[in-house]
Design a protein around this motif. Structure first.
Motif, PDB file in Angstrom:
ATOM      1  N   LEU A 161     -11.970   7.711  14.054  1.00 22.89           N
ATOM      2  CA  LEU A 161     -11.991   6.329  14.533  1.00 22.89           C
ATOM      3  C   LEU A 161     -12.149   5.349  13.384  1.00 22.89           C
ATOM      4  O   LEU A 161     -11.424   4.348  13.289  1.00 22.89           O
ATOM      5  CB  LEU A 161     -13.138   6.141  15.530  1.00 22.89           C
ATOM      6  N   LEU A 162     -13.096   5.628  12.487  1.00 27.44           N
ATOM      7  CA  LEU A 162     -13.348   4.725  11.368  1.00 27.44           C
ATOM      8  C   LEU A 162     -12.185   4.718  10.384  1.00 27.44           C
ATOM      9  O   LEU A 162     -11.838   3.678   9.823  1.00 27.44           O
ATOM     10  CB  LEU A 162     -14.659   5.117  10.681  1.00 27.44           C
ATOM     11  N   ARG A 163     -11.579   5.873  10.189  1.00 29.20           N
ATOM     12  CA  ARG A 163     -10.421   5.963   9.292  1.00 29.20           C
ATOM     13  C   ARG A 163      -9.247   5.157   9.834  1.00 29.20           C
ATOM     14  O   ARG A 163      -8.603   4.383   9.104  1.00 29.20           O
ATOM     15  CB  ARG A 163     -10.017   7.432   9.122  1.00 29.20           C
ATOM     16  N   GLU A 164      -8.925   5.320  11.118  1.00 26.65           N
ATOM     17  CA  GLU A 164      -7.777   4.633  11.683  1.00 26.65           C
ATOM     18  C   GLU A 164      -8.051   3.138  11.841  1.00 26.65           C
ATOM     19  O   GLU A 164      -7.131   2.317  11.724  1.00 26.65           O
ATOM     20  CB  GLU A 164      -7.376   5.263  13.025  1.00 26.65           C
ATOM     21  N   HIS A 165      -9.298   2.767  12.096  1.00 25.84           N
ATOM     22  CA  HIS A 165      -9.653   1.347  12.185  1.00 25.84           C
ATOM     23  C   HIS A 165      -9.391   0.664  10.845  1.00 25.84           C
ATOM     24  O   HIS A 165      -8.757  -0.391  10.782  1.00 25.84           O
ATOM     25  CB  HIS A 165     -11.118   1.201  12.583  1.00 25.84           C
ATOM     26  N   ARG A 166      -9.883   1.258   9.778  1.00 27.00           N
ATOM     27  CA  ARG A 166      -9.630   0.678   8.459  1.00 27.00           C
ATOM     28  C   ARG A 166      -8.144   0.730   8.123  1.00 27.00           C
ATOM     29  O   ARG A 166      -7.580  -0.220   7.575  1.00 27.00           O
ATOM     30  CB  ARG A 166     -10.426   1.414   7.388  1.00 27.00           C
ATOM     31  N   GLY A 167      -7.500   1.844   8.456  1.00 25.62           N
ATOM     32  CA  GLY A 167      -6.092   1.997   8.140  1.00 25.62           C
ATOM     33  C   GLY A 167      -5.211   0.974   8.832  1.00 25.62           C
ATOM     34  O   GLY A 167      -4.318   0.385   8.219  1.00 25.62           O
ATOM     35  N   ASP A 168      -5.453   0.726  10.107  1.00 25.66           N
ATOM     36  CA  ASP A 168      -4.666  -0.271  10.826  1.00 25.66           C
ATOM     37  C   ASP A 168      -4.835  -1.649  10.192  1.00 25.66           C
ATOM     38  O   ASP A 168      -3.864  -2.403  10.044  1.00 25.66           O
ATOM     39  CB  ASP A 168      -5.096  -0.329  12.296  1.00 25.66           C
ATOM     40  N   GLY A 169      -6.057  -1.998   9.822  1.00 25.21           N
ATOM     41  CA  GLY A 169      -6.284  -3.269   9.153  1.00 25.21           C
ATOM     42  C   GLY A 169      -5.610  -3.330   7.800  1.00 25.21           C
ATOM     43  O   GLY A 169      -5.061  -4.366   7.402  1.00 25.21           O
ATOM     44  N   HIS A 170      -5.646  -2.222   7.088  1.00 21.29           N
ATOM     45  CA  HIS A 170      -5.022  -2.144   5.759  1.00 21.29           C
ATOM     46  C   HIS A 170      -3.529  -2.413   5.836  1.00 21.29           C
ATOM     47  O   HIS A 170      -2.964  -3.096   4.962  1.00 21.29           O
ATOM     48  CB  HIS A 170      -5.290  -0.754   5.173  1.00 21.29           C
ATOM     49  N   LEU A 171      -2.871  -1.912   6.874  1.00 26.79           N
ATOM     50  CA  LEU A 171      -1.437  -2.140   7.011  1.00 26.79           C
ATOM     51  C   LEU A 171      -1.126  -3.614   7.204  1.00 26.79           C
ATOM     52  O   LEU A 171      -0.132  -4.127   6.675  1.00 26.79           O
ATOM     53  CB  LEU A 171      -0.878  -1.326   8.182  1.00 26.79           C
ATOM     54  N   ALA A 172      -1.977  -4.314   7.948  1.00 27.78           N
ATOM     55  CA  ALA A 172      -1.780  -5.751   8.122  1.00 27.78           C
ATOM     56  C   ALA A 172      -1.867  -6.472   6.782  1.00 27.78           C
ATOM     57  O   ALA A 172      -1.107  -7.414   6.510  1.00 27.78           O
ATOM     58  CB  ALA A 172      -2.822  -6.302   9.098  1.00 27.78           C
ATOM     59  N   VAL A 173      -2.776  -6.015   5.929  1.00 25.70           N
ATOM     60  CA  VAL A 173      -2.936  -6.622   4.610  1.00 25.70           C
ATOM     61  C   VAL A 173      -1.714  -6.335   3.741  1.00 25.70           C
ATOM     62  O   VAL A 173      -1.235  -7.207   3.001  1.00 25.70           O
ATOM     63  CB  VAL A 173      -4.222  -6.119   3.929  1.00 25.70           C
ATOM     64  N   LEU A 174      -1.195  -5.120   3.812  1.00 24.17           N
ATOM     65  CA  LEU A 174      -0.009  -4.766   3.037  1.00 24.17           C
ATOM     66  C   LEU A 174       1.191  -5.621   3.449  1.00 24.17           C
ATOM     67  O   LEU A 174       1.960  -6.083   2.597  1.00 24.17           O
ATOM     68  CB  LEU A 174       0.324  -3.292   3.203  1.00 24.17           C
ATOM     69  N   VAL A 175       1.353  -5.840   4.740  1.00 26.57           N
ATOM     70  CA  VAL A 175       2.443  -6.690   5.219  1.00 26.57           C
ATOM     71  C   VAL A 175       2.268  -8.104   4.667  1.00 26.57           C
ATOM     72  O   VAL A 175       3.224  -8.728   4.183  1.00 26.57           O
ATOM     73  CB  VAL A 175       2.484  -6.702   6.757  1.00 26.57           C
ATOM     74  N   SER A 176       1.049  -8.609   4.733  1.00 26.01           N
ATOM     75  CA  SER A 176       0.768  -9.950   4.221  1.00 26.01           C
ATOM     76  C   SER A 176       1.047 -10.051   2.720  1.00 26.01           C
ATOM     77  O   SER A 176       1.495 -11.099   2.231  1.00 26.01           O
ATOM     78  CB  SER A 176      -0.687 -10.325   4.501  1.00 26.01           C
ATOM     79  N   ALA A 177       0.801  -8.950   2.002  1.00 25.16           N
ATOM     80  CA  ALA A 177       1.035  -8.932   0.555  1.00 25.16           C
ATOM     81  C   ALA A 177       2.501  -8.757   0.202  1.00 25.16           C
ATOM     82  O   ALA A 177       2.865  -8.820  -0.978  1.00 25.16           O
ATOM     83  CB  ALA A 177       0.218  -7.814  -0.083  1.00 25.16           C
ATOM     84  N   GLY A 178       3.347  -8.522   1.199  1.00 22.80           N
ATOM     85  CA  GLY A 178       4.772  -8.364   0.953  1.00 22.80           C
ATOM     86  C   GLY A 178       5.159  -7.026   0.371  1.00 22.80           C
ATOM     87  O   GLY A 178       6.189  -6.908  -0.308  1.00 22.80           O
ATOM     88  N   LEU A 179       4.360  -5.991   0.646  1.00 19.20           N
ATOM     89  CA  LEU A 179       4.669  -4.642   0.166  1.00 19.20           C
ATOM     90  C   LEU A 179       5.184  -3.804   1.323  1.00 19.20           C
ATOM     91  O   LEU A 179       4.481  -3.638   2.335  1.00 19.20           O
ATOM     92  CB  LEU A 179       3.419  -3.981  -0.427  1.00 19.20           C
ATOM     93  N   ASP A 180       6.387  -3.255   1.182  1.00 20.28           N
ATOM     94  CA  ASP A 180       6.861  -2.340   2.212  1.00 20.28           C
ATOM     95  C   ASP A 180       6.159  -0.990   2.044  1.00 20.28           C
ATOM     96  O   ASP A 180       5.340  -0.808   1.136  1.00 20.28           O
ATOM     97  CB  ASP A 180       8.391  -2.222   2.203  1.00 20.28           C
ATOM     98  N   GLY A 181       6.491  -0.047   2.918  1.00 23.99           N
ATOM     99  CA  GLY A 181       5.761   1.221   2.908  1.00 23.99           C
ATOM    100  C   GLY A 181       5.808   1.945   1.584  1.00 23.99           C
ATOM    101  O   GLY A 181       4.778   2.408   1.075  1.00 23.99           O
ATOM    102  N   LEU A 182       6.985   2.064   0.993  1.00 24.69           N
ATOM    103  CA  LEU A 182       7.094   2.793  -0.267  1.00 24.69           C
ATOM    104  C   LEU A 182       6.517   1.989  -1.428  1.00 24.69           C
ATOM    105  O   LEU A 182       5.890   2.561  -2.325  1.00 24.69           O
ATOM    106  CB  LEU A 182       8.545   3.180  -0.552  1.00 24.69           C
ATOM    107  N   GLU A 183       6.702   0.693  -1.437  1.00 21.07           N
ATOM    108  CA  GLU A 183       6.115  -0.138  -2.491  1.00 21.07           C
ATOM    109  C   GLU A 183       4.592  -0.019  -2.484  1.00 21.07           C
ATOM    110  O   GLU A 183       3.961   0.012  -3.548  1.00 21.07           O
ATOM    111  CB  GLU A 183       6.536  -1.592  -2.318  1.00 21.07           C
ATOM    112  N   ALA A 184       4.024   0.049  -1.299  1.00 19.59           N
ATOM    113  CA  ALA A 184       2.580   0.231  -1.198  1.00 19.59           C
ATOM    114  C   ALA A 184       2.155   1.558  -1.817  1.00 19.59           C
ATOM    115  O   ALA A 184       1.156   1.643  -2.534  1.00 19.59           O
ATOM    116  CB  ALA A 184       2.143   0.159   0.268  1.00 19.59           C
ATOM    117  N   VAL A 185       2.939   2.606  -1.562  1.00 16.03           N
ATOM    118  CA  VAL A 185       2.630   3.920  -2.118  1.00 16.03           C
ATOM    119  C   VAL A 185       2.771   3.911  -3.635  1.00 16.03           C
ATOM    120  O   VAL A 185       1.918   4.448  -4.358  1.00 16.03           O
ATOM    121  CB  VAL A 185       3.537   5.002  -1.500  1.00 16.03           C
ATOM    122  N   VAL A 186       3.834   3.315  -4.140  1.00 12.95           N
ATOM    123  CA  VAL A 186       4.071   3.287  -5.589  1.00 12.95           C
ATOM    124  C   VAL A 186       2.919   2.568  -6.297  1.00 12.95           C
ATOM    125  O   VAL A 186       2.411   3.047  -7.325  1.00 12.95           O
ATOM    126  CB  VAL A 186       5.414   2.615  -5.913  1.00 12.95           C
TER     127      VAL A 186
END
Length: 289
Positions: A161-186
């Motif tokens: 629960l805690l992992r997915e809660h943080r993870g879901d929020g993290h994805l919103a931040v990545l979108v806001s930062a303009g990083l797509d999925g692979l750019e975020a990984v790189v």
């Protein structure tokens, strides 16, 4: 439980400790064995089924969106076809059996029945009481699942629960930062704390060509240099991303309080270290490759 204000990054450190043990399940041979008994044999199909099962028999689009850094073509190769092999309910039951067996192997029966494990479960579940469902699909889906009775499985459930809660929020931040999925990984790999390119290609479906293209886009933004290292601007962006993720994820740890967070971090780190020493992770998983 109330106490003094949390230290900076206390919630992040607690999450990291719990998430490390949670992550062992994805590398446990027991998971592959349980999935194979259901007829799911491809490693990627196992991964998608296990993590997405709480969402129900969803299609590839939902999984790609929720997981964020997997190539859609890889997801579509296995989802929704995997649900014709085994239902989400059967997959969740198989995961529970695999987690039970792998935790027994990695930590030992005494640790699972210890007062420390019971305390860790109580603390983690209390923290999860303050998680928010809004715009958090993976957390919210797992929050609908019942809490297991056994302390070690309850602890794993709360860590999820805690992992997915943080993870879901993290994805919103990545979108806001303009990083797509692979750019975020790189960019994460460039910090030295993410998966090596080898594991990204193996598990996420990207190719060297995809990686090079993403790196080129990041260089054009001034975030990556010619050697594939983060520029000062790239370092600053990654720090901003983690800080904003902390902000979106602060409620569970504020709810638990500084004393509880410190104790849960101590317990979680101990379990995670024991699992790592027992060989829970591949040696070449983390780093720049």
């Amino acid at each position: 439980m109330t106490s003094a204000a949390l230290e900076p990054r206390a919630g992040r450190r607690c999450h990291n400790a719990l998430n490390t043990l949670h992550a062992t399940s994805y590398f446990a041979p027991e998971l592959g064995q349980e999935a194979a008994a259901l007829g799911i044999t491809h490693p990627r199909a196992v991964n998608f089924a296990v993590r997405a099962a709480a969402l129900g028999p969803v299609g590839a689009g939902a999984v790609t969106a929720a997981f964020y850094n997997y190539k859609h073509e890889l997801v579509a190769r296995h989802v929704p076809a995997v649900w014709a092999i085994a239902s989400p309910e059967d997959v969740l039951a198989a995961r529970a059996r695999a987690v039970d067996a792998s935790m027994r192997r990695l930590l030992g029966a005494d640790a699972l029945s210890s007062p420390e494990m019971a305390q860790a479960a109580r603390l983690a579940l209390r923290a999860a009481e303050a998680c928010s469902r809004s715009a958090r699909p993976l957390y919210s889906a797992h929050a609908d699942l019942p809490v297991p009775e056994e302390p070690h499985l309850a602890y794993f459930h709360a860590a999820t629960l805690l992992r997915e809660h943080r993870g879901d929020g993290h994805l919103a931040v990545l979108v806001s930062a303009g990083l797509d999925g692979l750019e975020a990984v790189v960019t994460h790999t460039a910090t030295g704390k993410g998966m090596t390119p080898k594991w990204v290609y193996t598990t996420r479906g990207w190719t060297q060509e995809d990686w090079d293209a993403a790196s080129g886009r990041l260089r054009a933004r001034g975030l990556l240099d010619e050697e594939g290292e983060l520029t000062p601007e790239g370092v600053a962006l990654r720090e901003e991303i983690e800080a904003e993720t902390d902000r979106l994820d602060r409620a569970p740890y504020e709810h638990l309080g500084a004393e509880g967070v410190a104790r849960l971090t101590e317990l979680g780190a101990g379990f995670a270290r024991a699992a790592a020493v027992a060989g829970a992770f591949p040696a070449d998983l983390i780093g720049k490759g």
